[in-house]
Design a protein around this motif. Structure first.
Motif: not given
Length: 1187
Positions: A961-983, A997-1001
């Protein structure tokens, strides 16, 4: 000149310096008749009646009265004075005077043939000399002076001539002195290489043979030595030696004469022998002499004969004739031979090396040699220093530095400091003549007046008090009233000219051990003694210490000790008085929280090194005797000194004090003095260098019970000393920190008084220059402190070093307090309050972690928690500042928290926002915390693993939420095992896609989603990424091309509808013809809809380029080729023609895809020929390829 092994039975001496005086022929009545016993040839008596070597006569055999008298006369009187005083001198008397005129002490030979000789006194700033336990003569009263150049003999009168033999024998133990002339000379003597030794009057000659080596044959050298009054005045050797020191051959011949005087043929001066000959004998003598050396002396002999036969010649106007063997005249200066030219050349050479190639050590050794000469009371000491100074002043770098406005190098500055200190020693010489002192003063003023003369404070404007000013212990005096406008390295020596030794109180102090206060004191005498009746010396401390150095350096060790004791008694009294003053002012000072500097001049780092001087003077008296040790300046490994307690001789007879305990006490007093940090890099650097030197010497002391008591007592006084002590409760903001000193005190006291050592260490942790610039509110909350840069001019140039020493002190205390929770907590609070450098706190944290987690024993949890606390503080300090080690710090903290346990990990995950950036929290902290390695390391059960994972997911969403550009992917990875968190994490990424967010991100997240089995979500993210992309016509190597191809492949695999949705985005974003043609080709190779999504089926048919959606892509590709072709032709060069033809070939492949493609391409080529017909060569190539 080598003689190639040829030897003569009696070797004629080499010509040496011209004769010093003329000898006339006395009347026959003044001598014994020719046949008398005294006129015997001398071969039988040899060295004077076959007497034994000096100092080797049998026990109880008294020295003859003739020898006693001859020894004194030979040492003190020029032989010409003896001849003038006595009308008739019996030949036996002449023989004994001539016999005793040669130097008797090998130590003197050693001094002129090696770098530095050190007897039991030890080296002092390179100084050497008599053992302090030997009683030297007291300083002469004012006006009475020692003879010029007297001195080695006087100082060594009672020393056994065999001392040098011991020096030689022991010198080999040093390992590095084997190549010195003195050692080589001893080896030559011991091997029997000295032969044909003959003493004629005051002239000694002989041959010395160098044995053959593997590369050189044996060589025989003729050596000639002239001497007078127990000093060698001239040397000549056939080896052609060019050096400051005597060569090994001169040493060997000199030692032969000292050790084996009975084997030396002794003759009276040649003029006496010639007088005994008649005319026939004289003619025969001259003719034989000419015959033996006709090729060398015949022209000279003829010239002299012509002049003698000419009545008007100059030679006939002078009474008598020169005799090189007859000794010196009354007017000749009596001093040891010193090759002035070689001294100049060597100094110039060393200076030209600029301190490199060991030249700094060589110059330091020359200064040490000056001190050694001074201690032996040799007039050459001042003479040699004058030569050195002249070369220093002629150093061309001085002018260069002045013109460029740059300061000299540190090595050079240190040499200049030593030079200035030596001149102070020489000016304060207690036995020099007033004329000598005036002459030195003129020289010093001449050097001082030169523009290039270096300044005392290292070319900065800070002025120090005058050497003759006693500093009042009152802050009301302005330093300006005690300063001079320009102070050079010679200023203190010039000021020292005003000092004298005539004070009666001073004379009594240095001349007696039992000088105490009289029973009935006058009013004026009460200030001269303390309450125990011991004498005091109330003088400016550095000046008083300069007197001590002068006494010690000039061979008066006992006198130096007596004055040192008086100075220490004075310092003790002043310390007590200061303590009383502070007790009355304590309440006011503590309320104010600051104080003024009461000591206007610091003793540590002072140009005269007063504390070092007192310490060395005292410890030399306690050094176990190691006479005979030949110290070589370039020997890297020297034996550590061994000390013993020597009771204080001066003062109270019932006192149990030793010189060793006084040495420790005065060192602690000096280093504990509160003093202001001087201005300028060099002055500040000198403060801590001097402190380190003193501490190194203190660490050589083995602390026994007596020294521990002295240490404890002085530490208590320093802690209670108020503003007069650097360890007092209140100190000035710019006071020199005590970290290095306190580290020594802490380590020394810890085994004996832990409470006092910790109190002292914690008191010393402060660094006021940084702390006082932070606000009070900051100091109340140490966790939020950031690095403070002092706003001060001139700056504290050594601040980095001081902070590192502060860190060392803290580390020492942490290590010692391991396992003690209370002490560790106190030290931690001190660190958090006083240390302001994040890098240093991080180093402390790492040190504590290493000590707490040894590889060979169990973990110490108390120290480990301290390491974690320090690591957390580092995180807070560096969170908002740039630090290149930040990533390393974060990784280390996670490792440390893992060692502490799961609760520490949960804690840093929950409070991440005060410690880490969102990127660090997700990519390093949370990822490591939930890793398989961490779970195994901590042996976590299921609830603990779930708790950690839950904290990590919460952290991940907060960071996304604070820095989606840098942390969105890491957040998805950390939340993989919890459906609600992943969504939730996915929605955050989608919401952020429209923003920053950039095209690369976005492409990266889209690829991740596809990998996780979410192709439709991946397609959505890829479409959003495509809308952010813009690929120009010439960007055919853009890093996003692979992402574009992947996105098109994804949409194609999903089906026709997804491909139709993506192609407009591709056409809009991509303008590069080769990329578009690649996409077009890939889309026509296979049928769409092969992703295998449930509920969808592939038609199994290939897509046509003539129909939607590929028709739009085909048209865009053809247009891109046309536009790119025109763009490339605008600025094409002949070397790119071949590449351009290949480009057109690829374009043709795309043109030919539709049914009418060949017509479009032909028309396109015709247009090119028409538009670019000026490029004939290129168009010819086009025509050849495409028709």
């Amino acid at each position: 000149m080598a003689e190639g092994g040829e030897r003569e039975e009696l070797v004629s001496p080499l010509p040496i310096s011209p004769a010093k005086r003329l000898c006339s022929w006395p009347s026959p009545q003044a001598h014994y008749p020719r046949g008398s016993p005294g006129a015997a040839s001398g071969g039988a008596r040899g060295g004077g009646g076959g007497s034994l070597a000096p100092g080797a006569r049998p026990h109880l055999q008294p020295e003859s009265l003739l020898d006693c008298a001859a020894k004194t006369v030979a040492e003190k009187w020029a032989y010409e004075r003896v001849e003038e005083r006595f009308e008739r001198i019996p030949e036996p008397v002449q023989r004994r005077i001539v016999y005793w005129s040669f130097p008797r002490n090998e130590r003197e030979i050693c001094m002129y043939s090696s770098f530095q000789y050190r007897s039991g006194s030890g080296a002092t700033s390179g100084a050497a000399g008599a053992s302090p336990v030997e009683e030297g003569p007291p300083p002469p009263p004012p006006g009475a002076t020692a003879p010029a150049g007297s001195a080695p003999g006087a100082a060594a009168a009672g020393v056994s001539p065999g001392l040098g033999a011991g020096a030689g024998a022991a010198g080999g133990g040093g390992g590095g002195g084997e190549g010195l002339p003195f050692r080589r000379g001893i080896r030559l003597l011991d091997s029997g290489s000295v032969e044909n030794v003959l003493q004629v009057g005051f002239h000694l000659s002989g041959t010395v043979t160098e044995p053959a080596t593997a590369s050189e044959p044996s060589m025989t050298y003729k050596v000639a030595i002239s001497f007078d009054r127990c000093k060698i005045t001239s040397v000549t050797c056939g080896c052609g030696n060019k050096d400051i020191f005597y060569c090994a051959h001169v040493v060997a011949l000199s030692l032969y004469r000292i050790r084996k005087p009975d084997q030396v043929k002794l003759r009276l001066p040649i003029s006496e022998t010639l007088f005994q000959m008649n005319r026939d004998q004289l003619q025969k003598f001259i003719q034989y002499l000419i015959t033996a050396h006709h090729t060398e002396v015949l022209p000279t002999a003829q010239k002299l004969a012509d002049e003698i036969l000419s009545s008007n010649s100059e030679i006939n106007q002078v009474h008598g004739a020169p005799d090189p063997t007859a000794g010196a005249s009354i007017d000749d200066e009596n001093c040891w031979h010193l090759d002035e030219e070689q001294v100049k050349e060597q100094v110039k050479l060393f200076l030209s090396h600029g301190g490199y190639y060991g030249s700094g050590k060589q110059l330091t050794s020359m200064f040490a040699k000056v001190r050694e000469m001074l201690r032996m009371r040799d007039s050459n000491g001042a003479r040699m220093l004058t030569l050195i100074t002249e070369q220093f002043m002629a150093d061309p770098r001085l002018t260069l530095w002045r013109q460029q406005g740059t300061s000299m190098t540190d090595k050079c500055r240190q040499l200049w400091d030593e030079l200035g200190a030596l001149w102070v020693c020489i000016i304060l010489n207690p036995h020099c003549k007033l004329e000598e002192k005036s002459c030195w003063l003129q020289q010093l003023q001449r050097w001082n007046d030169l523009d290039v003369c270096p300044l005392e404070d290292g070319n900065y404007g800070h002025e120090l008090p005058n050497i003759t000013s006693a500093l009042p212990q009152s802050a009301s005096h302005s330093p300006d009233s005690l300063s001079r406008p320009r102070r050079t390295v010679f200023t203190r020596a010039i000021e020292g000219w005003e000092l004298h030794w005539q004070d009666s109180h001073l004379q009594r102090i240095i001349s007696s051990n039992i000088y105490i206060a009289p029973a009935c004191q006058q009013e004026s005498e009460r200030l001269l003694f303390n309450s125990q009746g011991q004498p005091l010396w109330l003088e400016h401390v550095p000046t008083a210490c300069a007197r001590v150095d002068a006494l010690r350096s000039h061979g008066y060790p006992k006198e130096a000790l007596r004055l040192t004791v008086a100075i220490i008694n004075t310092l003790r009294l002043q310390q007590q008085q200061q303590l009383e003053i502070y007790k009355h002012q304590k309440k006011e000072l503590l309320q104010r929280g600051t104080t003024t500097i009461t000591n206007l001049e610091g003793w540590v780092g002072h140009p005269l090194d007063p504390i070092g001087c007192l310490f060395l003077t005292l410890t030399e008296a306690c050094r176990l005797n190691d006479d005979g040790y030949l110290e070589v300046s370039d020997v890297s490994e020297s034996r550590p000194p061994v000390y013993q307690h020597v009771p204080v001789a001066a003062g109270c007879p019932n006192s149990s004090e030793s010189y060793l305990s006084l040495a420790l006490e005065v060192a602690l007093m000096g280093m504990g003095q509160q003093r202001v940090m001087p201005e300028g890099l060099y002055a500040q650097d000198k403060v801590y260098r001097n402190e380190e030197q003193l501490l190194n010497r203190l660490q050589e002391l083995q602390l026994d019970d007596e020294l521990v008591q002295t240490l404890r007592k002085q530490c208590i006084l320093l802690l209670e000393g108020g503003p007069f002590s650097g360890l007092g409760e209140v100190i000035h903001r710019e006071s020199v920190p005590m970290h290095t000193f306190a580290k020594y005190l802490f380590s020394a006291l810890l085994p004996h008084d832990p409470d006092l050592s910790y109190k002292l260490g914690l008191r010393a942790m402060r660094l006021p220059v940084l702390e006082n610039s932070a606000s009070a509110s900051d100091s109340a909350h140490p966790h939020h402190m950031v690095s403070v840069v002092p706003s001060r001019y001139p700056r504290w140039f050594t601040l980095g070093h001081l902070e590192s020493q502060q860190c060392e002190l803290a580390s020492t205390m942490l290590t010692a307090a391991k396992g003690d929770t209370l002490r560790l907590r106190t030290i931690l609070e001190a660190i958090q309050k006083h240390i302001h450098s994040s890098s240093l706190i991080f180093k402390l944290a790492q040190d504590a972690f290493k000590i707490a987690t040894p590889t060979d024993s169990s973990t110490d949890s108390t120290l480990l928690n301290v390491a974690l606390e320090l690591g957390l503080q580092v995180m807070r300090m560096t969170l908002s500042t740039l630090n290149w080690r930040r990533r390393e710090m974060v990784r280390w903290l996670v490792t440390c928290a893992t060692e502490v346990g799961v609760r520490a990990l949960v804690s840093i995950l929950q409070s991440w926002y005060t410690l880490f950036t969102p990127t660090e929290a997700t990519s390093i902290v949370a990822a490591t915390a939930v890793s398989h390695t961490t779970i195994l390391r901590l042996s976590l059960d299921y609830p603990q693993r779930e708790e950690l994972a839950s904290c990590a997911r919460t952290l991940a969403l907060q960071c996304a939420m604070k820095d989606p550009q840098s942390c969105a992917l890491s957040a998805l990875t950390l939340c993989e095992k919890d459906h609600i968190a992943f969504e939730a994490a996915y929605q955050i990424a989608i919401d952020a896609a429209a923003g920053g967010m950039t095209h690369s991100q976005l492409f990266t997240i889209a690829r991740y989603m596809e990998l996780r089995g979410y192709p439709l979500r991946a397609f959505k993210l890829a479409s959003l990424a495509m809308s952010h992309l813009n690929l120009a016509y010439n960007q055919d190597t853009h890093p996003a091309i692979n992402d574009v191809l992947w996105a098109c492949a994804l949409s194609h695999s999903l089906g026709k509808n997804e491909l139709a949705a993506l192609i407009p985005l591709v056409v809009k974003s991509v303008h590069c013809a080769t990329v578009l043609s690649d996409i077009l080709r890939r889309c026509t190779v296979t049928a769409p809809g092969l992703a295998g999504i449930p509920g969808r089926r592939s038609s199994g048919k290939l897509m046509s380029t003539d129909k939607a959606p590929l028709r739009q892509l085909l048209d865009a590709t053809i247009n891109a080729y046309i536009n790119t072709t025109h763009s490339r032709l605008t600025h094409i060069s002949p070397r790119h023609y071949g590449e351009f033809i290949e480009f057109l070939s690829k374009a043709r492949e795309t043109f030919l895809l539709p049914q009418d493609g060949h017509l479009q391409f032909a028309q396109f080529i015709d247009n090119l020929k028409q538009i670019y017909k000026g490029k004939k060569k290129l168009m010819l190539l086009v025509r050849e390829r495409f028709g």
